[in-house]
Design an enzyme around this catalytic site. Structure first.
Site, PDB file in Angstrom:
ATOM      1  N   LYS A 213      38.041  42.776  46.125  1.00  0.00           N
ATOM      2  CA  LYS A 213      39.230  42.317  46.268  1.00  0.00           C
ATOM      3  C   LYS A 213      39.092  41.059  47.002  1.00  0.00           C
ATOM      4  CE  LYS A 213      44.065  43.080  47.534  1.00  0.00           C
ATOM      5  NZ  LYS A 213      45.158  44.015  47.721  1.00  0.00           N
ATOM      6  N   ARG A 227      44.055  35.609  41.337  1.00  0.00           N
ATOM      7  CA  ARG A 227      44.577  37.003  42.072  1.00  0.00           C
ATOM      8  C   ARG A 227      45.194  37.694  40.960  1.00  0.00           C
ATOM      9  NH1 ARG A 227      46.744  37.982  48.071  1.00  0.00           N
ATOM     10  NH2 ARG A 227      46.893  40.391  48.026  1.00  0.00           N
ATOM     11  N   ASN A 231      45.950  42.519  38.756  1.00  0.00           N
ATOM     12  CA  ASN A 231      46.961  42.933  38.206  1.00  0.00           C
ATOM     13  C   ASN A 231      46.848  43.968  36.818  1.00  0.00           C
ATOM     14  OD1 ASN A 231      48.765  42.105  40.030  1.00  0.00           O
ATOM     15  ND2 ASN A 231      49.312  40.323  38.713  1.00  0.00           N
ATOM     16  N   HIS A 234      48.193  46.895  35.523  1.00  0.00           N
ATOM     17  CA  HIS A 234      49.686  47.130  36.098  1.00  0.00           C
ATOM     18  C   HIS A 234      50.959  46.750  35.353  1.00  0.00           C
ATOM     19  CE1 HIS A 234      46.777  47.687  39.588  1.00  0.00           C
ATOM     20  NE2 HIS A 234      48.128  47.977  40.514  1.00  0.00           N
ATOM     21  N   HIS A 238      53.046  49.886  35.780  1.00  0.00           N
ATOM     22  CA  HIS A 238      54.316  50.007  36.609  1.00  0.00           C
ATOM     23  C   HIS A 238      55.555  50.273  35.770  1.00  0.00           C
ATOM     24  CE1 HIS A 238      53.007  46.636  39.767  1.00  0.00           C
ATOM     25  NE2 HIS A 238      53.063  47.994  40.301  1.00  0.00           N
ATOM     26  N   HIS A 253      51.255  56.418  42.186  1.00  0.00           N
ATOM     27  CA  HIS A 253      50.727  54.800  41.631  1.00  0.00           C
ATOM     28  C   HIS A 253      49.231  54.887  40.771  1.00  0.00           C
ATOM     29  CE1 HIS A 253      50.826  50.365  41.509  1.00  0.00           C
ATOM     30  NE2 HIS A 253      49.360  50.540  42.277  1.00  0.00           N
TER      31      HIS A 253
HETATM   32  N1  GLY Z   1      47.804  44.942  44.893  1.00  0.00           N
HETATM   33  C1  GLY Z   1      47.342  43.650  44.106  1.00  0.00           C
HETATM   34  C2  GLY Z   1      47.350  42.499  45.315  1.00  0.00           C
HETATM   35  O1  GLY Z   1      47.037  42.680  46.275  1.00  0.00           O
HETATM   36  O2  GLY Z   1      47.158  41.415  44.690  1.00  0.00           O
END
Ligand code: GLY
Length: 353
Positions: A213, A227, A231, A234, A238, A253
């Protein structure tokens, strides 16, 4: 955005002392919620480095990640004499690190803060990368700022008191990091024995996950491009989370993300050539550990509506991050309604619901 220092702790007491020493301050505050006040603060409060700190305790859980709690933290900081040179330590899960990070970033135009995440989800995702904020007007993370912690201290010791569901919730984000990084890391995540956890090995995996990350956030701190890789899973995830909430059977989540990964890897197979065998292996792992969220085809329209209104999408275009191989990321991919319904069909058939 400033780079945040991420420390995989071998001795929290020592690492925290050093992190605090790197942030000159007049007063030190520790933010906890009702859970971490009970389960985690007793560990820290023995440390010499925080002996002079003042405490702020807020309600636990995401429903309290709101303006009222934020105002309470600002008020407590003010009433307890915080200045522009004070330092805040956020001790808790994503709710505490998101809200505490936002409180610190806005109080007197911003004071330094340190995150000590205590859940797996917060360790591998929420507390790293500088996203802070609160829910507002019924929308999750609607108001916030990008503002990194000075340091993030990760200590897997805290995971020993975490229940299995919360552990799995965080593990889904780790699985996502595996999928967007290397074949080797993905395979070690699928082979890790979650029924008999070796916490030393888990800490090593967490360290690798955080590095993935961190590497992505460094390239694109404000989510203009790569970045978006974070996702993966997601867009559908979501929508699953929102449907579950609306039908009064809320899910954690990470569970929604895991089920979203099933849909989005299937779409990756069709659209960008992701290998079917790797979809099968990932799906098998998710089915075994996360079970299944059931819904029927009458709810497809509602799921589609949730996807259209997700804040990552605009003008009715639904954006996906897909893969053509493990680690081969394709951002800004679109799916039309028919394709989305096909993903949902695949999910229901393959997960057996
Ligand atoms: N949770 C995804 C990000 O921090 O971009």
């Amino acid at each position: 955005m400033n780079k945040q220092e991420i420390i995989i702790c071998h001795c929290l007491k020592e690492n925290l002392g050093q992190a605090i020493a790197r942030c000159p301050h007049d007063k030190l505050f520790v933010l906890v919620d009702k859970h971490t006040h009970e389960c985690c603060l007793p560990i820290l409060s023995k440390y010499e480095c925080i002996k002079d700190s003042q405490f702020i305790c807020i309600q636990a859980e995401d429903v309290h990640k709101n303006l009222e709690t934020l105002a309470y933290v600002w008020k407590e900081l003010g009433d307890q004499g915080a200045s522009r040179h004070s330092l805040l330590i956020n001790l808790g899960g994503g709710m505490v690190t998101d809200l505490g990070g936002f409180a610190a970033s806005t109080f007197k135009r911003g004071i330094n803060y340190i995150n000590i995440p205590t859940t797996l989800l917060a360790m591998v995702d929420a507390s790293v990368g500088g996203k802070t904020g609160i829910n507002f007007n019924g929308l999750k993370n609607e108001v916030g700022v990008f503002s990194p912690a000075k340091s993030v201290l990760i200590d897997a010791e805290f995971l020993k008191t975490l229940d299995m569901r919360n552990l799995l919730s965080g593990y889904a984000e780790m699985l996502k990091h595996g999928l967007i990084s290397t074949h080797e890391h993905w395979a070690e995540l699928l082979n890790f024995d979650l029924n008999h956890i070796d916490y030393t090995a888990l800490q090593t995996l967490v360290g690798k996950s955080v590095k993935i990350k961190e590497g992505i956030v460094e390239q694109d701190p404000f989510e203009k491009g790569i970045r978006k890789a974070l996702n993966l899973g997601h867009t559908v995830g979501h929508a699953f989370e929102s449907l579950a909430l609306e039908t009064h059977r809320p899910v954690l989540h990470g569970y929604a993300v895991a089920w979203g990964i099933v849909c989005e890897l299937y779409f990756s197979c069709i659209k960008t050539g992701f290998p079917k065998e790797k979809l099968r292996q990932t799906l098998q792992f998710i089915k075994e550990h996360y079970g299944v969220m059931t819904f029927d085809c009458k709810q497809y329209e509602r799921l589609y509506e949730f996807m259209k209104h997700d804040k990552k999408n605009s003008a009715g275009i639904i954006n996906f991050t897909l893969l053509s191989e493990i680690g081969d990321i394709k951002i800004n991919q679109q799916a039309n309604k028919e394709e989305i319904f096909e993903m949902l069909d695949f999910y229901r058939e393959s997960m057996g619901c």
